[in-house]
Design a protein around this motif. Structure first.
Motif, PDB file in Angstrom:
ATOM      1  N   GLY A   1      17.079   3.741  -9.234  1.00 19.98           N
ATOM      2  CA  GLY A   1      16.471   4.996  -9.690  1.00 19.98           C
ATOM      3  C   GLY A   1      17.221   5.704 -10.806  1.00 19.98           C
ATOM      4  O   GLY A   1      16.622   6.185 -11.744  1.00 19.98           O
TER       5      GLY A   1
ATOM      6  N   GLY B   1       8.662   1.592 -10.505  1.00 22.30           N
ATOM      7  CA  GLY B   1       9.366   2.863 -10.658  1.00 22.30           C
ATOM      8  C   GLY B   1      10.735   2.681 -11.289  1.00 22.30           C
ATOM      9  O   GLY B   1      11.187   3.537 -12.064  1.00 22.30           O
TER      10      GLY B   1
ATOM     11  N   LYS C   1      21.276  -2.277  -7.794  1.00 18.74           N
ATOM     12  CA  LYS C   1      20.496  -2.587  -6.600  1.00 18.74           C
ATOM     13  C   LYS C   1      19.036  -2.181  -6.789  1.00 18.74           C
ATOM     14  O   LYS C   1      18.740  -1.281  -7.572  1.00 18.74           O
ATOM     15  N   PHE C   2      18.182  -2.856  -6.054  1.00 16.75           N
ATOM     16  CA  PHE C   2      16.746  -2.572  -6.090  1.00 16.75           C
ATOM     17  C   PHE C   2      16.505  -1.104  -5.730  1.00 16.75           C
ATOM     18  O   PHE C   2      17.060  -0.602  -4.764  1.00 16.75           O
ATOM     19  N   GLY C   3      15.730  -0.412  -6.534  1.00 19.68           N
ATOM     20  CA  GLY C   3      15.415   0.985  -6.244  1.00 19.68           C
ATOM     21  C   GLY C   3      16.524   1.949  -6.601  1.00 19.68           C
ATOM     22  O   GLY C   3      16.553   3.065  -6.092  1.00 19.68           O
TER      23      GLY C   3
ATOM     24  N   LEU D   1       0.833  -1.197   0.000  1.00 17.76           N
ATOM     25  CA  LEU D   1       0.000   0.000   0.000  1.00 17.76           C
ATOM     26  C   LEU D   1       0.868   1.248   0.000  1.00 17.76           C
ATOM     27  O   LEU D   1       0.387   2.373  -0.130  1.00 17.76           O
ATOM     28  N   SER D   2       2.162   1.066   0.190  1.00 17.38           N
ATOM     29  CA  SER D   2       3.107   2.180   0.113  1.00 17.38           C
ATOM     30  C   SER D   2       4.428   1.631  -0.413  1.00 17.38           C
ATOM     31  O   SER D   2       4.611   0.418  -0.505  1.00 17.38           O
ATOM     32  N   GLY D   3       5.318   2.538  -0.759  1.00 19.03           N
ATOM     33  CA  GLY D   3       6.635   2.124  -1.233  1.00 19.03           C
ATOM     34  C   GLY D   3       6.693   1.911  -2.734  1.00 19.03           C
ATOM     35  O   GLY D   3       5.704   2.122  -3.448  1.00 19.03           O
ATOM     36  N   PRO D   4       7.848   1.478  -3.219  1.00 21.11           N
ATOM     37  CA  PRO D   4       8.096   1.422  -4.663  1.00 21.11           C
ATOM     38  C   PRO D   4       7.133   0.508  -5.428  1.00 21.11           C
ATOM     39  O   PRO D   4       6.870   0.739  -6.596  1.00 21.11           O
TER      40      PRO D   4
ATOM     41  N   ALA E   1       3.961  -0.089  -4.653  1.00 13.05           N
ATOM     42  CA  ALA E   1       2.547   0.190  -4.390  1.00 13.05           C
ATOM     43  C   ALA E   1       1.794   0.568  -5.661  1.00 13.05           C
ATOM     44  O   ALA E   1       0.757  -0.001  -5.985  1.00 13.05           O
ATOM     45  N   ASP E   2       2.329   1.552  -6.370  1.00 18.65           N
ATOM     46  CA  ASP E   2       1.617   2.094  -7.522  1.00 18.65           C
ATOM     47  C   ASP E   2       1.452   1.051  -8.627  1.00 18.65           C
ATOM     48  O   ASP E   2       0.400   0.936  -9.237  1.00 18.65           O
TER      49      ASP E   2
ATOM     50  N   VAL F   1      -1.351  -1.379  -5.180  1.00 19.43           N
ATOM     51  CA  VAL F   1      -2.653  -0.700  -5.211  1.00 19.43           C
ATOM     52  C   VAL F   1      -3.585  -1.344  -6.256  1.00 19.43           C
ATOM     53  O   VAL F   1      -4.756  -1.599  -5.951  1.00 19.43           O
TER      54      VAL F   1
ATOM     55  N   GLN G   1      10.206   2.280 -15.003  1.00 13.96           N
ATOM     56  CA  GLN G   1       9.822   3.560 -15.591  1.00 13.96           C
ATOM     57  C   GLN G   1      11.017   4.494 -15.714  1.00 13.96           C
ATOM     58  O   GLN G   1      11.213   5.148 -16.739  1.00 13.96           O
ATOM     59  N   ALA G   2      11.811   4.572 -14.648  1.00 14.98           N
ATOM     60  CA  ALA G   2      12.999   5.432 -14.683  1.00 14.98           C
ATOM     61  C   ALA G   2      13.960   4.952 -15.776  1.00 14.98           C
ATOM     62  O   ALA G   2      14.519   5.768 -16.516  1.00 14.98           O
TER      63      ALA G   2
END
Lengths: 436, 298
Positions: free
Chosen positions: A225, A249, A221-223, A42-45, A47-48, A52, A252-253
């Protein structure tokens, strides 16, 4: 004590015992609920992209089931007449936290079953806890094959195929579409999902493209970005194909940063699980990218009453079409419903125990919006299903990315047979695959 | 040659944003002697504010250049105000206490700001990509680079030079240096140390937020953004020497180049590279590369 008193006491005791026995064996009443723990980001990388949509899909399906509004064969209210009472927990926060949350769900909230988990790391961490507590755990999404290939569980099930299908299917699609792949580069996240996906894809590529050479092999690494340096390395390598299992994310990045640098023009991009980033990326997603959705889901789903029900209902409720996570939670809930009702048919209509649910779920088959789900692997605890792949093409009229050139692969074409580890199956030439 | 140039350019692009973040952290430590755990939160705050500004500008169909300016101006104003208020309203109450207490206070601020950003911007990723296309693409060393990434290099160099000049060549800067070297003597000479503290902290927050803003157009803003930055900037500051502007610059360039070289030459080692450099430096210079000599007080 006189005889009358003794008879009276015996009668009272008998009445109490009978009443208790009756209460224990009574069919599930309309007021009884099935308390279902649902764990999703419900939150964090994640979630979207996943969490969700999964929550929204779960809410839609549970509402529909509780109203008795789902299509056949799921029209019975809730689970066997019991209304479903969801307890939703955020998956964000790491594996240690999830272990604690799972214990809370079973022991404090007294849920009847837990359904969820998107992260492969979380699935690996929580499965032994459910086993230890002898409570039903239905994994709905995580992709690593290692869960049932490195351990044996009685109370744990996964109602979706693992990542092997995504990667074997992807290479089969490329072969079917004559995609040139003399050289290959890869970029995957440095954790269970990324590493396992990479291993499966590279092994499958080596089977179907025997002369392929792995050029650049990146595991940020994970995240992370920011992928500037990685993109330089990939463009510099100039491989025919760049493969990635990045998601959310990070994906997408990566797309946003790599498209202006000409990577999609120099190499064919192939993404194993990218349908969920199409709505947010829109025209930023390069045309011609080959993508998978971890099933025959979303814009690649096949027409059926069940699929129409989910696709249209979800879109009406959320203003956006459903992507993979919504499909995967739906098939998970429908599978659990089928198991509960199968168990109830056997035990005289009572609310089933964990052990009865386990017996009913083992080897189960059921229809879902994404097609037939079969619990065929890991002694009936791991699902297989069919999968689709396609190419992206931006549609300026609808202002969305359409998926064209879709190909479907049957479950037994892209999943290993029972008793064989995924990587061994791939490296052994994918013996026994049924692709027609 | 092209391969070598690619590593240098990639390394400098990485170093540019790392330097701006680390510069803020090292300044705050140099002046206030606070190891600011909340520094990453200010970076995230800057990124979120920038995304909001860019989105608002784009909603009015204004060009991306306006969005770029709007994001820098809004971040500068809001971040410096937040920094000033935080220092005056909270941190000053703990001056004179043990350093660990201040460390814990900044950790508390970090936790609070994490929730505040969630409260304001939600938990879903936010994008603000419009300025990323502002400077076009540039062919260099056989590759295409996004002009925006290359522009970050002179921007961070300019910020570094401005801070160095401000500290070493202006009266205000010399007052700040005096406070860094000997706070008691500065007070006795009539320096309003509290004012220096407030300005230095606000400036440190501003730099962190600015780095976040400049990075915002190429990433997705989401919860958790702040944690990685703290680790990276702390490593750079330790490599360069706590409180040293030159150290932050050299540390950022070292880390940027090493990570870039690693991705190109030995991708498996990339995650360890920063710790390898830190270990190597600390083995020979336990106080970092550029720690100032300080006179022993009797």
């Amino acid at each position: 004590m006189d005889q009358f008193s003794r008879i009276h006491r015996a009668a009272t005791l008998l009445t109490a015992v009978t009443a208790t026995a009756l209460a224990l064996t009574a069919p599930a009443s309309a007021q009884e609920t099935f308390k279902l723990g649902i764990v999703t980001f419900l939150s964090g990388p994640a979630a979207d992209s996943f969490g969700v949509p999964a929550r929204n899909g779960g809410q839609f399906v549970i509402d529909q089931l509780n109203k008795g509004a789902a299509p056949a064969p799921y029209q019975k209210v809730g689970f066997g007449g019991m209304k479903i009472e969801p307890v939703i927990i955020d998956e964000n926060g790491g594996a240690t936290k999830q272990v604690q949350e799972l214990r809370n769900l079973y022991q404090r909230d007294n849920v009847d079953a837990v359904l969820g988990y998107i992260s492969s790391g979380d699935c690996l961490a929580v499965a032994p806890i459910a086993e230890e507590l002898k409570k039903l755990l239905v994994l709905m999404d995580c992709g690593t094959p290692r869960i049932f290939e490195e351990a044996k569980y009685n109370y744990v099930f996964r109602t979706a195929s693992h990542a092997t299908m995504d990667n074997v299917g992807l290479v089969r699609y490329m072969k079917a579409k004559n995609v040139k792949m003399d050289t290959l580069s890869a970029i995957n996240q440095d954790y269970a999902w990324g590493q396992d996906s990479r291993a499966d894809f590279v092994a499958a590529a080596q089977q179907l493209y025997p002369n392929v050479k792995l050029a650049t092999d990146l595991l940020p690494k994970f995240g992370a970005g920011q992928y500037g340096t990685e993109i330089s390395a990939l463009v510099g390598a100039g491989s025919d194909v760049v493969y990635s299992s990045l998601w959310g994310g990070d994906l997408q990045a990566f797309v946003l940063q790599s498209a202006p640098r000409g990577l999609p023009k120099r190499s064919q991009l192939v993404f194993s699980a990218a349908d969920h980033v199409l709505p947010p990326l829109g025209d930023k997603m390069p045309d011609g990218t080959i993508i998978g959705a971890r099933g025959a889901y979303g814009l690649m789903s096949q027409k059926s009453p069940l699929n129409d029900w989910l696709f249209k209902g979800y879109e009406a409720a959320n203003g956006v079409y459903p992507v993979q996570a919504a499909y995967r939670i739906t098939q998970s809930i429908l599978g659990l419903k089928a198991a509960v009702e199968k168990a109830m048919a056997k035990n005289g209509g009572k609310k089933p125990s964990s052990d009865e649910l386990v017996a009913a779920m083992t080897g189960l088959e059921w229809q879902s919006p994404g097609g037939l789900i079969q619990m065929k692997l890991a002694d009936g605890h791991q699902a297989i299903q069919s999968i689709a792949f396609s190419r992206t093409k931006y549609n300026p009229d609808l202002k969305r990315v359409d998926l064209v050139d879709v190909l479907y692969f049957p479950a037994e074409c892209v999943n290993p047979p029972p008793g064989v580890k995924s990587l061994d199956w791939i490296k052994g030439g994918m013996q026994g695959a049924k692709c027609n | 040659m092209n391969f070598f140039l690619t590593i240098v350019v990639d390394g400098l692009i990485q170093a540019s944003w790392l330097f701006i973040v680390a510069l803020g952290m090292t300044l705050v430590f140099g002046v206030l002697k606070i190891l600011n755990i909340a520094h990453g939160s200010f970076y995230a705050l800057g990124a979120y504010i920038a995304a909001t500004a860019v989105t608002m500008v784009a909603a009015h169909s204004l060009p991306p250049s306006v969005g770029f300016v709007a994001m820098l101006v809004s971040v500068a104003l809001i971040a410096s105000a937040v920094g000033f208020l935080l220092e005056r309203g909270l941190l000053k109450m703990f001056y004179g206490r043990d350093e660990v207490v201040l460390l814990l206070v900044t950790y508390a601020v970090f936790l609070i700001l994490e929730d505040v950003t969630k409260l304001i911007w939600g938990v879903n990723p936010i994008y603000a990509t419009q300025p990323y296309e502002l400077f076009g693409n540039v062919a260099f060393a056989g590759l295409y680079y996004v002009g925006y990434d290359l522009v970050l290099i002179p921007i961070s160099a300019a910020i570094g030079l401005a801070v160095w000049y401000g500290l070493n060549r202006t009266v205000t800067g010399k007052i700040v240096l005096a406070v860094i070297h000997n706070e008691e003597m500065s007070v006795s000479m009539g320096v309003k140390v509290n004012r220096v503290y407030a300005v230095a902290f606000a400036f440190g927050v501003l730099l962190a937020a600015l780095a976040g803003a400049l990075t915002a157009p190429k990433i997705s803003m989401q919860p958790g953004l702040s944690s990685d930055v703290i680790i990276l900037s702390f490593a750079i500051v330790v490599i360069g020497g706590l409180g040293s502007v030159e150290g932050a610059a050299v540390g950022a360039v070292l880390v940027g180049l090493a990570r870039a070289a690693s991705v190109h030459l030995m991708p498996q080692a990339e995650l360890f590279m920063i710790y390898l450099i830190m270990t190597g430096v600390l083995m020979f210079r336990p106080e970092g590369l550029f720690t100032r000599e300080t006179a022993r007080r009797i």
